[in-house]
Design an enzyme around this catalytic site. Structure first.
Site, PDB file in Angstrom:
ATOM      1  N   HIS A 203       0.798  -1.230   0.000  1.00  0.00           N
ATOM      2  CA  HIS A 203       0.000   0.000   0.000  1.00  0.00           C
ATOM      3  C   HIS A 203       0.832   1.283   0.000  1.00  0.00           C
ATOM      4  O   HIS A 203       0.297   2.361  -0.216  1.00  0.00           O
ATOM      5  CB  HIS A 203      -0.959   0.021   1.194  1.00  0.00           C
TER       6      HIS A 203
HETATM    7  C1  UD1 Z   1      -2.260   5.642   5.640  1.00  0.00           C
HETATM    8  C2  UD1 Z   1      -0.993   6.192   6.312  1.00  0.00           C
HETATM    9  C3  UD1 Z   1       0.071   5.103   6.324  1.00  0.00           C
HETATM   10  C4  UD1 Z   1      -0.446   3.817   6.937  1.00  0.00           C
HETATM   11  C5  UD1 Z   1      -1.705   3.401   6.184  1.00  0.00           C
HETATM   12  C6  UD1 Z   1      -2.306   2.147   6.753  1.00  0.00           C
HETATM   13  C7  UD1 Z   1      -0.613   8.591   5.949  1.00  0.00           C
HETATM   14  C8  UD1 Z   1       0.217   9.587   5.259  1.00  0.00           C
HETATM   15  N1  UD1 Z   1      -0.426   7.316   5.570  1.00  0.00           N
HETATM   16  O1  UD1 Z   1      -1.941   5.380   4.267  1.00  0.00           O
HETATM   17  O2  UD1 Z   1       1.159   5.557   7.116  1.00  0.00           O
HETATM   18  O3  UD1 Z   1       0.531   2.818   6.816  1.00  0.00           O
HETATM   19  O4  UD1 Z   1      -2.668   4.462   6.293  1.00  0.00           O
HETATM   20  O5  UD1 Z   1      -3.331   1.686   5.931  1.00  0.00           O
HETATM   21  O6  UD1 Z   1      -1.385   8.942   6.819  1.00  0.00           O
HETATM   22  N2  UD1 Z   1      -9.157   4.694   0.916  1.00  0.00           N
HETATM   23  C9  UD1 Z   1     -10.400   4.099   0.805  1.00  0.00           C
HETATM   24  N3  UD1 Z   1     -11.036   3.746   1.953  1.00  0.00           N
HETATM   25  C10 UD1 Z   1     -10.504   3.958   3.188  1.00  0.00           C
HETATM   26  C11 UD1 Z   1      -9.245   4.584   3.279  1.00  0.00           C
HETATM   27  C12 UD1 Z   1      -8.584   4.928   2.133  1.00  0.00           C
HETATM   28  O7  UD1 Z   1     -10.916   3.886  -0.273  1.00  0.00           O
HETATM   29  O8  UD1 Z   1     -11.152   3.586   4.195  1.00  0.00           O
HETATM   30  C13 UD1 Z   1      -8.439   5.051  -0.323  1.00  0.00           C
HETATM   31  C14 UD1 Z   1      -8.690   6.465  -0.757  1.00  0.00           C
HETATM   32  O9  UD1 Z   1      -8.763   6.508  -2.124  1.00  0.00           O
HETATM   33  C15 UD1 Z   1      -7.444   7.193  -0.295  1.00  0.00           C
HETATM   34  C16 UD1 Z   1      -6.375   6.115  -0.388  1.00  0.00           C
HETATM   35  O10 UD1 Z   1      -7.042   4.898  -0.110  1.00  0.00           O
HETATM   36  O11 UD1 Z   1      -7.163   8.317  -1.056  1.00  0.00           O
HETATM   37  C17 UD1 Z   1      -5.240   6.314   0.561  1.00  0.00           C
HETATM   38  O12 UD1 Z   1      -5.736   6.453   1.894  1.00  0.00           O
HETATM   39  P1  UD1 Z   1      -4.965   7.397   2.940  1.00  0.00           P
HETATM   40  O13 UD1 Z   1      -5.638   7.340   4.254  1.00  0.00           O
HETATM   41  O14 UD1 Z   1      -4.734   8.732   2.346  1.00  0.00           O
HETATM   42  O15 UD1 Z   1      -3.527   6.739   3.052  1.00  0.00           O
HETATM   43  P2  UD1 Z   1      -3.097   5.216   3.189  1.00  0.00           P
HETATM   44  O16 UD1 Z   1      -2.473   4.840   1.904  1.00  0.00           O
HETATM   45  O17 UD1 Z   1      -4.180   4.340   3.732  1.00  0.00           O
END
Ligand code: UD1
Length: 359
Positions: A203
């Protein structure tokens, strides 16, 4: 003593579970603020239910966005919540945008901040998490470090006086859930591979944002000599869709599945012959559960896992086939992450260092 925890992303719910139960055991008041960074049921609600975490007191519902938009929305919402509750401690966890937002909000309101999992460093300034950690450590009044290595990093940055070694709360929960799983194995979730398999997760931005790199990772996993239970993080799903990289590949090693609740994840790792990941938490869980891990990154914050080859870094994706199928090292494992009672040490330290003696 009133503690206000700010959480928002999946690994923070795992860390919150043992802390919430240690605070409850001492009957301290605990306000849980969920920023809403993770909102899918499989990324959030499933963890609260599975790990028996109290329902958040406040849910900010911030959702996804660029780092600036997401962190800014959290900041805008947190001020009034923190102001209203006036906790003795604002407790922030790990290194996500929710961590940094919690720390900045508390600083602005002159509330005392404790940072759980302080002092971890990758020394890779391209990682958003590295900035979140460093900024949070330097803003915090109390640095709760999981390992001696983390204590050394904090000392090197002039933060020794504010640092306390408490151990790793993820170890508390991992060992507790492992024992429960071994005691009463849950039914194998539908669609799990039947023979030998590795558990895989991808991820990180560094692995998912570049189409060529992501394609070689997914192709590499599909070509492994054992089945690959790929637990698909929403970010991976989104990027693969955007770049036209298929995950459903019948006839290959790849078995893509939705992310698992924590207990099922622990059960899957125990059932597997190894782990291939870029997650910090899963590297450590593989180590604690006695499964060899191959990490698709250039560096790791959990350097103790590298000892004796329990964890091997494979940033260039070379040899992953051979590494993923390797046997576990034979030498007895060291125990660098505490005795499974870090959360009690966290609570004791918060009490000890609260300005009014904790009551
Ligand atoms: C975040 C943390 C990372 C951690 C990870 C665990 C930051 C900078 N990064 O990364 O350190 O290891 O969480 O999972 O805070 N999305 C969904 N549903 C959700 C959540 C996310 O669809 O419930 C999708 C969205 O399109 C979003 C993307 O995943 O833009 C990334 O999610 P985001 O929370 O920005 O960062 P992670 O990659 O999950």
């Amino acid at each position: 003593m009133r503690v206000l925890s700010v959480v928002g992303a999946r690994p923070q719910f795992v860390k919150l579970a043992p802390v919430a139960s240690a605070l409850a055991a001492e009957r301290f008041e605990h306000v849980i603020v969920h920023t809403g960074q993770h909102y899918d049921a499989a990324m959030s609600d499933a963890f609260f239910a599975d790990l028996d975490i109290p329902v958040p007191t406040v849910h900010l519902g911030v959702g996804s966005g660029s780092h600036g938009v997401q962190t800014g929305a959290m900041l805008a919402a947190l001020g009034s919540v923190l102001g209203e509750h006036q906790p003795d401690w604002v407790l922030v966890y790990g290194d996500t945008n929710s961590t940094l937002a919690g720390a900045i909000s508390a600083v602005k309101l002159q509330l005392r901040i404790a940072h759980l999992e302080a002092g971890l460093r990758s020394f890779n300034r391209r990682m958003p998490e590295e900035h979140n950690r460093i900024l949070t450590d330097h803003a915090a009044d109390l640095l709760l470090a999981p390992t001696r290595v983390a204590m050394r990093h904090l000392a090197a940055e002039g933060l020794a006086e504010r640092s306390v070694l408490v151990g790793d709360v993820m170890t508390d929960i991992c060992l507790r859930v492992r024992d429960a799983v071994l005691d009463r194995p849950p039914p194998r979730p539908k669609g799990h591979p039947s023979g030998d398999y590795v558990v895989a997760t991808i991820h990180r931005a560094e692995n998912t944002d570049d189409p060529d790199r992501l394609r070689s990772i997914v192709d590499g996993l599909a070509a492994l000599p054992v089945s690959v239970l790929l637990l698909v993080h929403p970010r991976l799903a989104m990027r693969c869709r955007a770049f036209g990289i298929p995950l459903d590949r019948t006839g290959t090693a790849l078995v893509p599945r939705a992310p698992l609740p924590y207990t099922d994840l622990v059960a899957a790792v125990l059932d597997a012959v190894g782990v291939v990941t870029d997650s910090g938490g899963l590297q450590k869980e593989a180590f604690l559960l006695g499964r060899p891990c191959t990490t698709l990154r250039r560096e790791t914050e959990w350097t103790e896992t590298l000892l004796d080859g329990w964890n091997v870094l494979a940033p260039d994706l070379e040899n992953v086939g051979h590494l993923a199928a390797r046997a576990a090292p034979r030498r007895p494992q060291p125990i660098p992450y505490g005795d499974g009672h870090a959360a009690e040490a966290v609570v004791a330290t918060l009490v000890d260092q609260a300005s009014d003696g904790g009551r």
